[in-house]
Design an enzyme around this catalytic site. Sequence first.
Site, short mmCIF file in Angstrom:
data_model
loop_
_atom_site.label_atom_id
_atom_site.label_comp_id
_atom_site.label_asym_id
_atom_site.label_seq_id
_atom_site.Cartn_x
_atom_site.Cartn_y
_atom_site.Cartn_z
N HIS A 255 0.83 -1.21 0.00
CA HIS A 255 0.00 0.00 0.00
C HIS A 255 0.87 1.26 0.00
O HIS A 255 0.67 2.16 -0.82
CB HIS A 255 -0.91 -0.02 1.23
CG HIS A 255 -1.83 1.16 1.34
ND1 HIS A 255 -3.14 1.13 0.92
CD2 HIS A 255 -1.62 2.41 1.83
CE1 HIS A 255 -3.69 2.31 1.14
NE2 HIS A 255 -2.79 3.11 1.70
N GLU A 256 1.82 1.32 0.91
CA GLU A 256 2.67 2.52 1.00
C GLU A 256 3.59 2.65 -0.20
O GLU A 256 3.94 3.76 -0.61
CB GLU A 256 3.46 2.51 2.31
CG GLU A 256 2.61 2.50 3.57
CD GLU A 256 1.58 3.63 3.63
OE1 GLU A 256 1.80 4.69 2.99
OE2 GLU A 256 0.55 3.44 4.30
N HIS A 259 1.79 4.65 -2.76
CA HIS A 259 1.94 6.09 -2.52
C HIS A 259 3.32 6.57 -2.98
O HIS A 259 3.45 7.60 -3.67
CB HIS A 259 1.78 6.39 -1.03
CG HIS A 259 0.38 6.37 -0.54
ND1 HIS A 259 -0.61 7.17 -1.05
CD2 HIS A 259 -0.20 5.64 0.46
CE1 HIS A 259 -1.74 6.95 -0.39
NE2 HIS A 259 -1.52 6.02 0.54
N GLU A 285 -4.60 7.70 -3.11
CA GLU A 285 -5.19 6.43 -2.67
C GLU A 285 -5.54 5.53 -3.84
O GLU A 285 -5.54 4.30 -3.71
CB GLU A 285 -6.42 6.69 -1.80
CG GLU A 285 -6.10 7.20 -0.41
CD GLU A 285 -5.27 6.23 0.41
OE1 GLU A 285 -5.51 5.01 0.33
OE2 GLU A 285 -4.38 6.70 1.14
#
Length: 490
Positions: A255-256, A259, A285
Amino acid sequence: MSAYDDLIAFDRETQALAQVMGRLGWDQETVMPRGAADQRSDEMAAMEAVLHARRTDPRVGEWLAKAEAADDVERATLRLIERVYRRTTKVPEKLASQIARVTSRAQGIWAEARAAESVSDFLPTLAEVLRLKREEAAAIAEGGDAYDALLQDYEPGITGAEIAALFGRMRPRLVDLRARIMESGVTPAPLQGRFDDKAQMALAHDLAMRFGYDFRHGRIDKAVHPFSSGSGRDVRITTRVVETDPFNCLYSTIHEVGHACYELGIDPAYHLSALGQGVSMGVHESQSRSYENQMGRSRAFTGWLYGAMTDQFGDLGLDGPEAFHATVNRVQSGYIRTEADEVHYNLHVLLRFDLERALISGDLAVADLEAAWNDRFKADFGVAVDKPSNGMLQDVHWSVGLFGYFPTYTLGNAYAGCLFQTLRGDVPELDVALAMGDPSPATSWMAANLQTHGGLYEPRDVVERAARMKVSEGPLLDYLDAKFGAIYGV
């Protein structure tokens, strides 16, 4: 030099100082000694004062009035600088510094209250943060809607009413899908056992590289709440390790990385400029959620991950890749948003959106927040909150004043649904690559079609250009129905 050149040179220094302040925040959440918290709050306040003074410098207004743009890039740059200038000049420097000081201190108080399972230890600080953010919102809104004013920091161009309408359209299908799953009688086995900390981090590093994270310009550290920090050529991420739940670490990392890859994928010509960051948190997101879910939790990729985890940890106690895929995507009414399955995740966000909107409007008092949270959670998830760290103390956002941030998570999911539907059509061989542990066909598509633009286009525009469709909730809900319908036979 022209007015435009003078403005850009000045703004470049402001952008560089903002990166320094961001690095202070990264340090605070990762390696800063706990005893340094009070001093750090003073340091953050001092940096905010410097940044506020630069962003409200009268010369910026004069340069903006005289500057002439030669092309679309320069026009977008002026638009974003002017947006920040108009917003910042409405907020007194004393208030901006006070918010920075209080939220820096509040972060540590929240972490200690969370560890102690004591809401009462946090409420006075939260009340102070809320008071300051409402004062800031009133200054920005100038008589308009206070929550809408705060939203512009995270998703420019959208209103709370638009978000509420979108969420209202999503809710019935999400609730229906959840009910069908819960009534299906299918219960994928949970992952059991203990998984070594170092082994989890080793696999997390491997996954980060596979998803395109460049360790020449980043690093992975541990934090209570995973996050990504920075832009340009220094973009850092954090994750967390739970020895009984390796998915927490692995999927937080993916997830990170989503980003971070957005920031690292922006055209280098935009570095340390107004265009040099992701255009909104919703678009951000869309990257992190598509990396984590549409790519990372796909049947093709989990087939590869099953082998990688078996190599790293030994027998997982599951009956092969199909059972593992169901376990990765196991639907259950868990307490924690960041650990939630894709069906429940947006229900977590809808809860927070409604509560924080009520806090800002004054319809909900801080003293009543825990009860309101617990009542709503029981209604939406069918289970009672057992402790504050599984309830209103689980997220860091309100302690650091991020009111208006939460709805961007679900906006990002909706954007991701649109983007990935188009990506699937453009990259028909994607599943073959994912099955070999190679997400690069998808991540390269995202980089070329969306990430490279940085702040050049407005949030909805950049998504619609890449997806070649109008943004709607439909593709996301169709994806969820198809995916979980197959797993649960509904």
